[in-house]
Write a protein that holds these residues in place. Structure first.
Motif, PDB file in Angstrom:
ATOM      1  N   MET A 143     118.757 -20.858 -52.540  1.00 53.01           N
ATOM      2  CA  MET A 143     118.015 -20.113 -53.552  1.00 53.01           C
ATOM      3  C   MET A 143     118.784 -18.860 -53.901  1.00 53.01           C
ATOM      4  N   LEU A 144     119.058 -18.604 -55.168  1.00 56.11           N
ATOM      5  CA  LEU A 144     119.786 -17.431 -55.587  1.00 56.11           C
ATOM      6  C   LEU A 144     118.901 -16.196 -55.507  1.00 56.11           C
ATOM      7  N   LYS A 145     119.437 -15.106 -54.994  1.00 57.72           N
ATOM      8  CA  LYS A 145     118.698 -13.860 -54.917  1.00 57.72           C
ATOM      9  C   LYS A 145     119.052 -12.980 -56.100  1.00 57.72           C
ATOM     10  N   SER A 146     118.043 -12.279 -56.614  1.00 58.02           N
ATOM     11  CA  SER A 146     118.314 -11.336 -57.683  1.00 58.02           C
ATOM     12  C   SER A 146     119.047 -10.147 -57.107  1.00 58.02           C
ATOM     13  N   ILE A 147     119.939  -9.580 -57.886  1.00 51.99           N
ATOM     14  CA  ILE A 147     120.724  -8.467 -57.396  1.00 51.99           C
ATOM     15  C   ILE A 147     119.866  -7.213 -57.344  1.00 51.99           C
ATOM     16  N   SER A 148     120.042  -6.429 -56.324  1.00 53.39           N
ATOM     17  CA  SER A 148     119.261  -5.205 -56.181  1.00 53.39           C
ATOM     18  C   SER A 148     119.993  -4.044 -56.804  1.00 53.39           C
ATOM     19  N   LYS A 149     119.291  -2.973 -57.068  1.00 60.90           N
ATOM     20  CA  LYS A 149     119.894  -1.809 -57.706  1.00 60.90           C
ATOM     21  C   LYS A 149     120.998  -1.267 -56.830  1.00 60.90           C
ATOM     22  N   GLY A 150     122.159  -1.035 -57.442  1.00 59.26           N
ATOM     23  CA  GLY A 150     123.292  -0.528 -56.688  1.00 59.26           C
ATOM     24  C   GLY A 150     124.162  -1.619 -56.127  1.00 59.26           C
ATOM     25  N   GLY A 151     123.731  -2.892 -56.252  1.00 57.66           N
ATOM     26  CA  GLY A 151     124.534  -3.994 -55.758  1.00 57.66           C
ATOM     27  C   GLY A 151     125.771  -4.177 -56.599  1.00 57.66           C
TER      28      GLY A 151
ATOM     29  N   MET B 147     112.889  -7.480 -74.144  1.00 61.83           N
ATOM     30  CA  MET B 147     112.846  -7.525 -72.682  1.00 61.83           C
ATOM     31  C   MET B 147     111.487  -7.998 -72.168  1.00 61.83           C
ATOM     32  N   THR B 148     110.414  -7.540 -72.808  1.00 62.64           N
ATOM     33  CA  THR B 148     109.076  -7.928 -72.348  1.00 62.64           C
ATOM     34  C   THR B 148     108.852  -9.432 -72.497  1.00 62.64           C
ATOM     35  N   GLU B 149     109.261  -9.974 -73.654  1.00 64.88           N
ATOM     36  CA  GLU B 149     109.126 -11.416 -73.880  1.00 64.88           C
ATOM     37  C   GLU B 149     109.996 -12.208 -72.915  1.00 64.88           C
ATOM     38  N   ALA B 150     111.220 -11.728 -72.680  1.00 63.16           N
ATOM     39  CA  ALA B 150     112.123 -12.411 -71.756  1.00 63.16           C
ATOM     40  C   ALA B 150     111.580 -12.394 -70.332  1.00 63.16           C
ATOM     41  N   ALA B 151     111.011 -11.260 -69.931  1.00 65.38           N
ATOM     42  CA  ALA B 151     110.451 -11.144 -68.580  1.00 65.38           C
ATOM     43  C   ALA B 151     109.300 -12.119 -68.381  1.00 65.38           C
ATOM     44  N   ALA B 152     108.441 -12.233 -69.406  1.00 65.45           N
ATOM     45  CA  ALA B 152     107.322 -13.175 -69.313  1.00 65.45           C
ATOM     46  C   ALA B 152     107.831 -14.606 -69.210  1.00 65.45           C
ATOM     47  N   LYS B 153     108.890 -14.921 -69.962  1.00 65.15           N
ATOM     48  CA  LYS B 153     109.458 -16.272 -69.934  1.00 65.15           C
ATOM     49  C   LYS B 153     110.079 -16.589 -68.582  1.00 65.15           C
ATOM     50  N   LEU B 154     110.618 -15.554 -67.923  1.00 62.61           N
ATOM     51  CA  LEU B 154     111.287 -15.728 -66.629  1.00 62.61           C
ATOM     52  C   LEU B 154     110.343 -15.538 -65.443  1.00 62.61           C
TER      53      LEU B 154
ATOM     54  N   GLN C  26     121.771 -15.851 -61.235  1.00 62.26           N
ATOM     55  CA  GLN C  26     120.440 -15.468 -61.705  1.00 62.26           C
ATOM     56  C   GLN C  26     120.527 -14.328 -62.713  1.00 62.26           C
ATOM     57  N   GLN C  27     121.432 -13.381 -62.471  1.00 62.51           N
ATOM     58  CA  GLN C  27     121.633 -12.298 -63.433  1.00 62.51           C
ATOM     59  C   GLN C  27     122.094 -12.845 -64.786  1.00 62.51           C
TER      60      GLN C  27
ATOM     61  N   PRO D 162     110.446  -4.296 -65.651  1.00 60.12           N
ATOM     62  CA  PRO D 162     111.369  -3.366 -64.983  1.00 60.12           C
ATOM     63  C   PRO D 162     112.421  -4.074 -64.116  1.00 60.12           C
ATOM     64  N   SER D 163     112.018  -5.161 -63.442  1.00 59.75           N
ATOM     65  CA  SER D 163     112.972  -5.900 -62.607  1.00 59.75           C
ATOM     66  C   SER D 163     114.057  -6.541 -63.462  1.00 59.75           C
ATOM     67  N   LEU D 164     113.658  -7.098 -64.616  1.00 62.34           N
ATOM     68  CA  LEU D 164     114.626  -7.712 -65.526  1.00 62.34           C
ATOM     69  C   LEU D 164     115.595  -6.661 -66.060  1.00 62.34           C
ATOM     70  N   SER D 165     115.053  -5.537 -66.515  1.00 63.78           N
ATOM     71  CA  SER D 165     115.904  -4.478 -67.061  1.00 63.78           C
ATOM     72  C   SER D 165     116.883  -3.956 -66.016  1.00 63.78           C
ATOM     73  N   ALA D 166     116.397  -3.802 -64.777  1.00 65.65           N
ATOM     74  CA  ALA D 166     117.263  -3.295 -63.710  1.00 65.65           C
ATOM     75  C   ALA D 166     118.378  -4.283 -63.401  1.00 65.65           C
ATOM     76  N   ALA D 167     118.055  -5.579 -63.354  1.00 66.01           N
ATOM     77  CA  ALA D 167     119.066  -6.592 -63.048  1.00 66.01           C
ATOM     78  C   ALA D 167     120.151  -6.631 -64.119  1.00 66.01           C
ATOM     79  N   ILE D 168     119.731  -6.521 -65.375  1.00 64.29           N
ATOM     80  CA  ILE D 168     120.709  -6.550 -66.458  1.00 64.29           C
ATOM     81  C   ILE D 168     121.546  -5.287 -66.474  1.00 64.29           C
ATOM     82  N   ARG D 169     120.923  -4.120 -66.203  1.00 64.56           N
ATOM     83  CA  ARG D 169     121.688  -2.873 -66.147  1.00 64.56           C
ATOM     84  C   ARG D 169     122.709  -2.911 -65.014  1.00 64.56           C
TER      85      ARG D 169
END
Length: 312
Positions: free
Chosen positions: A1-9, A29-36, A15-16, A41-48
């Motif tokens: 299972m792929l883990k989402s990257i954490s802030k600072g990783g 971002m809101t629509e994408a987060a709902a789809k995923l 998955q990113q 905030p988790s989606l935005s952080a992963a992409i940043r």
């Protein structure tokens, strides 16, 4: 299972890349987060985090949503390619019965391309699948393959467009593989005044409307699907789809120039092909990414293309 990257990783995950591509497709971002099924905030952080690691700004962010930047388009191209290669690897080694067949192709307006696509769907028929066929403009075909929207594209090269298109193909890290060499033909109505002639000359055609596929902002001869220049004819009609073109061929005694490969099941029994006297050849082939591992669906599609072209 792929883990989402954490802030600072600092380790990119597949998955990113899924997050990045989904956000680009949704434009929000809101629509994408709902789809995923994750929080915004988790989606935005992963992409940043991904943007920081790659050293790019993938999106311009406003209150109305997000738009992809120029460097973001390049990042998305690599992301789609890596995700596609991952799916192809799983499909090849796991051969899971639960795998949903996925395949996309972009092509010029060829009946044999449609027939080959039908063969792929019949071969891999399942309760669920996601197949995409884009009959589109020449420039968009190259863009689709380069950006990972389509696994392969179908175009032709000729003496007139080869230098320009080959350079564009190389610059996008793509390759062209020839499948078939065709002599020029015209498609006309079976009751056209020229229908009884064995061969047609350019002079024969000057009084009739020349039907060509419109190429958008890249509407130069180099991107044309017809390999006889429109400059030679006084009457030009540009269209976007196959049905319109053939309706005008019948209704106006118009003509178009192509390979001569025709399927009456798709184009109807009223359209015929006649050899055109012209010192040119049409090299039909596929465009794909260099060093790309093709899916089994792409391999089947290429095999089907060769079968349909071999019986011409």
């Amino acid at each position: 299972m792929l883990k989402s990257i954490s802030k600072g990783g600092n380790k990119m995950t597949l998955q990113q890349l899924i997050y990045l591509v989904t956000a680009a497709e949704c434009g929000n971002m809101t629509e994408a987060a709902a789809k995923l099924y994750i929080s915004q905030p988790s989606l935005s952080a992963a992409i940043r985090n991904l943007e920081e690691e790659m050293g790019v700004t993938a999106f311009s962010r406003t209150n109305k949503g997000i738009t992809v930047t120029r460097e973001g388009e390049e990042l998305l191209s690599y992301a789609r390619m890596l995700l596609e290669q991952s799916e192809n690897m799983k499909d090849h080694f796991c051969n899971s019965k639960h795998q949903i067949p996925k395949f996309s192709v972009s092509c010029q307006h060829y009946s044999f391309a449609v027939n080959a696509f039908v063969d792929v769907i019949k071969t891999f028929d399942a309760d669920r699948y996601n197949f995409i066929m884009r009959e589109t403009q020449t420039g968009e075909i190259i863009d689709d393959v380069a950006n990972g929207k389509s696994e392969i594209g179908i175009i032709f090269l000729s003496e007139h467009n080869e230098e320009i298109l080959s350079k564009l193909i190389r610059n996008n890290n793509l390759i062209f593989e020839e499948l078939y060499v065709a002599k020029p033909h015209i498609f006309i109505y079976k009751h056209h005044p020229l229908a009884k002639k064995d061969k047609i000359t350019l002079d024969d055609l000057t009084q009739y409307p020349y039907l060509v596929y419109e190429q958008g902002t890249r509407n130069s001869f180099y991107f044309s699907e017809e390999f006889i220049s429109t400059l030679d004819f006084p009457k030009i009609i540009q269209v976007r789809d196959r049905a319109t073109l053939f309706n005008l061929v019948i209704g106006l005694n118009g003509f178009t120039v192509s390979s001569g490969i025709i399927d009456h099941r798709l184009n109807g029994p009223h359209i015929i092909a006649k050899p055109l006297i012209a010192d040119q050849t049409m090299h039909i082939g596929i465009v794909k990414k260099k060093n790309m591992i093709l899916s089994r669906y792409a391999h089947k599609y290429i095999e089907a293309l060769k079968e349909h072209l071999s019986i011409v």
